[in-house]
Write a protein that holds these residues in place. Structure first.
Motif, short mmCIF file in Angstrom:
data_model
loop_
_atom_site.label_atom_id
_atom_site.label_comp_id
_atom_site.label_asym_id
_atom_site.label_seq_id
_atom_site.Cartn_x
_atom_site.Cartn_y
_atom_site.Cartn_z
N PHE A 69 0.96 -0.95 0.18
CA PHE A 69 0.28 -0.28 0.43
C PHE A 69 1.05 1.30 -0.39
N PRO B 178 -2.25 1.84 6.54
CA PRO B 178 -2.66 1.21 5.10
C PRO B 178 -4.21 1.62 4.86
N HIS C 165 -4.28 3.95 1.47
CA HIS C 165 -6.08 3.90 0.63
C HIS C 165 -6.57 5.36 0.62
N PRO D 142 -8.15 -5.61 -2.29
CA PRO D 142 -7.72 -4.02 -3.21
C PRO D 142 -7.40 -4.24 -3.88
N THR E 86 -3.11 -9.58 4.05
CA THR E 86 -4.39 -9.66 3.50
C THR E 86 -5.92 -9.69 3.48
N ILE F 15 -6.25 3.14 -4.66
CA ILE F 15 -6.30 2.08 -4.53
C ILE F 15 -7.91 2.01 -4.03
N VAL F 16 -8.38 0.85 -3.93
CA VAL F 16 -9.50 0.27 -4.16
C VAL F 16 -10.16 -0.79 -3.72
N PHE F 17 -10.85 -1.02 -3.89
CA PHE F 17 -11.79 -2.98 -3.03
C PHE F 17 -13.06 -3.33 -4.24
N ALA G 226 0.30 3.83 -3.88
CA ALA G 226 -0.23 4.16 -3.49
C ALA G 226 0.11 6.01 -3.60
N ALA H 231 -5.52 -1.99 -7.14
CA ALA H 231 -4.52 -1.00 -7.64
C ALA H 231 -5.44 -0.92 -8.96
N ILE I 243 -14.98 2.03 -1.46
CA ILE I 243 -13.52 2.53 -0.80
C ILE I 243 -13.69 2.45 0.64
N SER J 76 -4.38 7.41 -1.65
CA SER J 76 -3.98 7.41 -3.05
C SER J 76 -5.51 7.56 -4.25
#
Length: 278
Positions: free
Chosen positions: A48, A234, A238, A66, A174, A57-59, A52, A68, A209, A241
């Motif tokens: 991260f 992290p 996030h 996570p 993670t 960086i999202v989910f 970042a 990119a 997010i 980012s």
């Protein structure tokens, strides 16, 4: 999240590495051309801080791993002519000067492990596998480094196994972080609507997010626990980012201008983040 699937290869492209099948194969030096059609990749919690600085960086919405974001239109905007390009180079268009400032280059581990990965077996073990479709592999000839020497794994394979095992362990760490976010209901669905200077509209859907306001209201014991587990930083990486979406929009505008014969300035397109596994 497992090491079995890959954004850069279909599932049937992977096969366990074995001396009887791959004894004569070699791994050739190559560029990053294999990653040019990879707009999203999973990232590990240990990445991260570095990622970042360069990528949003999202989910993932369907599987909150996570991710990119490397591109807005089904292409990796960081690969040009087989080279992973820095933000500095893209901004000023001077490759020589870019060589003097490399801090904004980061290649995710998911890309760097190519063409290797770990496959989970039916008895919950893991074996090293190879993407048999990779352009870096040579099935005959003397180009590249051998995968096997005298029937035994070469130093190249041993190094790949070590890297992939570390990747697997970090993937598990993670997912522990992600499960904690889900348990606290901190992930909220979002979409991004981006309009380039040309007037072209781009939409990005299928991601979540962290809710910054809800995160700020976490109780004291949880904050102490997350600090001890290394989960606070992290979250901040996030959130910071997300501003990199503007940089991606600039890259997309530059790519459109360079390939204006193949783009529609008044068109609209939408990308949805897939379910991604590491």
């Amino acid at each position: 999240m497992t090491s079995a699937s890959s954004t850069t290869a279909t599932d049937d492209a992977w096969e366990p590495l074995a001396s009887d099948r791959h004894g004569s194969w070699r791994l050739a030096a190559g560029d990053m051309a294999h990653a040019v059609t990879v707009p999203f990749v999973p990232v590990l919690i240990a990445e991260f801080a570095a990622a970042a600085r360069v990528f949003p960086i999202v989910f993932s919405n369907s599987d909150p791993s996570p991710i990119a974001i490397l591109g807005l239109d089904q292409h990796n905007l960081f690969v040009k002519d087989g080279v992973w390009e820095s933000e500095f180079a893209a901004r000023i268009g001077d490759a020589q000067a870019a060589g003097e400032q490399q801090a904004d280059i980061y290649v995710p581990a998911y890309i760097r492990r190519h063409p290797f990965a770990l496959l989970r077996t039916t008895d919950e073990q893991h074996v090293l596998a190879i993407d048999k479709t990779s352009p870096l592999l040579r099935k005959e000839g003397e180009e590249g480094t051998p995968l096997f020497e005298n029937g035994k794994p070469s130093a190249t394979v041993a190094s790949a196994l070590q890297f992939c095992e570390a990747f697997r362990q970090q993937a598990e760490a993670t997912m522990a972080f992600v499960r904690a976010l889900e348990a606290r209901e901190l992930l909220i669905e979002r979409r991004a609507n981006i309009t380039l200077h040309s007037g072209r509209s781009l939409g990005l859907t299928g991601f979540r997010i962290i809710d910054a306001d809800k995160f700020a209201r976490l109780d004291g014991p949880t904050i102490v626990e997350w600090h001890a587990k290394g989960w606070l930083a992290p979250v901040h990486f996030h959130l910071a980012s997300l501003s990199r979406l503007q940089a991606l929009a600039r890259r997309q505008a530059d790519a459109d201008a360079e390939h204006d014969g193949r783009t529609n300035a008044n068109g609209q397109s939408e990308s949805q983040l897939p379910t991604a596994s590491a």
